[in-house]
Design an enzyme around this catalytic site. Sequence first.
Site, PDB file in Angstrom:
ATOM      1  N   CYS A 174      -5.473  -2.801   2.442  1.00  0.00           N
ATOM      2  CA  CYS A 174      -5.225  -2.796   3.884  1.00  0.00           C
ATOM      3  C   CYS A 174      -6.478  -3.051   4.724  1.00  0.00           C
ATOM      4  CB  CYS A 174      -4.532  -1.490   4.267  1.00  0.00           C
ATOM      5  SG  CYS A 174      -3.586  -1.587   5.824  1.00  0.00           S
ATOM      6  N   GLU A 226       0.843  -1.194   0.000  1.00  0.00           N
ATOM      7  CA  GLU A 226       0.000   0.000   0.000  1.00  0.00           C
ATOM      8  C   GLU A 226       0.885   1.253   0.000  1.00  0.00           C
ATOM      9  OE1 GLU A 226      -3.519   1.870   2.874  1.00  0.00           O
ATOM     10  OE2 GLU A 226      -2.019   0.510   3.716  1.00  0.00           O
ATOM     11  N   LYS A 272      -9.665   2.830  -2.156  1.00  0.00           N
ATOM     12  CA  LYS A 272      -9.887   2.127  -0.890  1.00  0.00           C
ATOM     13  C   LYS A 272     -11.269   2.457  -0.344  1.00  0.00           C
ATOM     14  CE  LYS A 272      -7.478   1.530   3.586  1.00  0.00           C
ATOM     15  NZ  LYS A 272      -6.298   1.980   4.361  1.00  0.00           N
TER      16      LYS A 272
END
Length: 260
Positions: A150, A45, A116
């Site tokens: 994540c 990430e 995300k």
Amino acid sequence: MTTKNLNIALFPQNIKWGDKAENMRVLIDTLESLHPETDLLILPETFSTGFMSGKTRDELRPLAERNTGKTIDTIKALSRKHNVAIAGSFIADSGGVLYNRAFFIEPNGEETFADKKHLFTMAGEDKVFGRGAERMAVRFRGWNISMIVCYDIRFPIWCRNRQNEYDLLIAVANWPKPRSSAWELLLRARAVENEAYVAGVNCLGTDDLGIVYGGESAIIDFKGKDTGIHPEGHPFIYAQLDIEKLRRFREKFPAWKDAD
């Protein structure tokens, strides 16, 4: 046409926080030792900057780029040079809104982006970045691939593999060492419950707040087994993913048919 096995490599990069030039230099140099038969390279990430905890939107804006900026242009050039798809995430700027944006760049120039979805509120990510709405979906060399970033991995409904829509789930992270056991458990859980391969890449390094990242990365098969090979002294973790083994397992044990 028979789909071939997919050779993937993970790079648990040692990130220097906020130093985009140095992180890009390390990637460029390290790629010279990548196995030439690699189909897909996965970076952590925000590989070029690190996860900038505690920063305001104005503080982060100088690090953000558009999809047509230098970071993605460099990734495209590396993908073409080494004939390898490259996946990761970076800090993106779209119309003045910042995003933690996942990318999947193919050697032929094809590009796929997704932002995300689940922003890490404990670090104030929700106050700085916009929230994504769609999970990434890519068709590459006969494989159906999805990608999350994540904190997304903590949410099984977001990761749900409906009707075997993906064969490989990529998870890229800056996951702190004190919570590494949760990261490793979640990678296995997502693989087993979704009957798919999961490739999780974490970074190494220490951020500006002194938080340590241990680089825990793994390639998990559909039975929950870590199949990655990490040659001693080598920067990459490798695995060959077998599509026929995956298909046979799904036929033999079709739990996906009973999913909610």
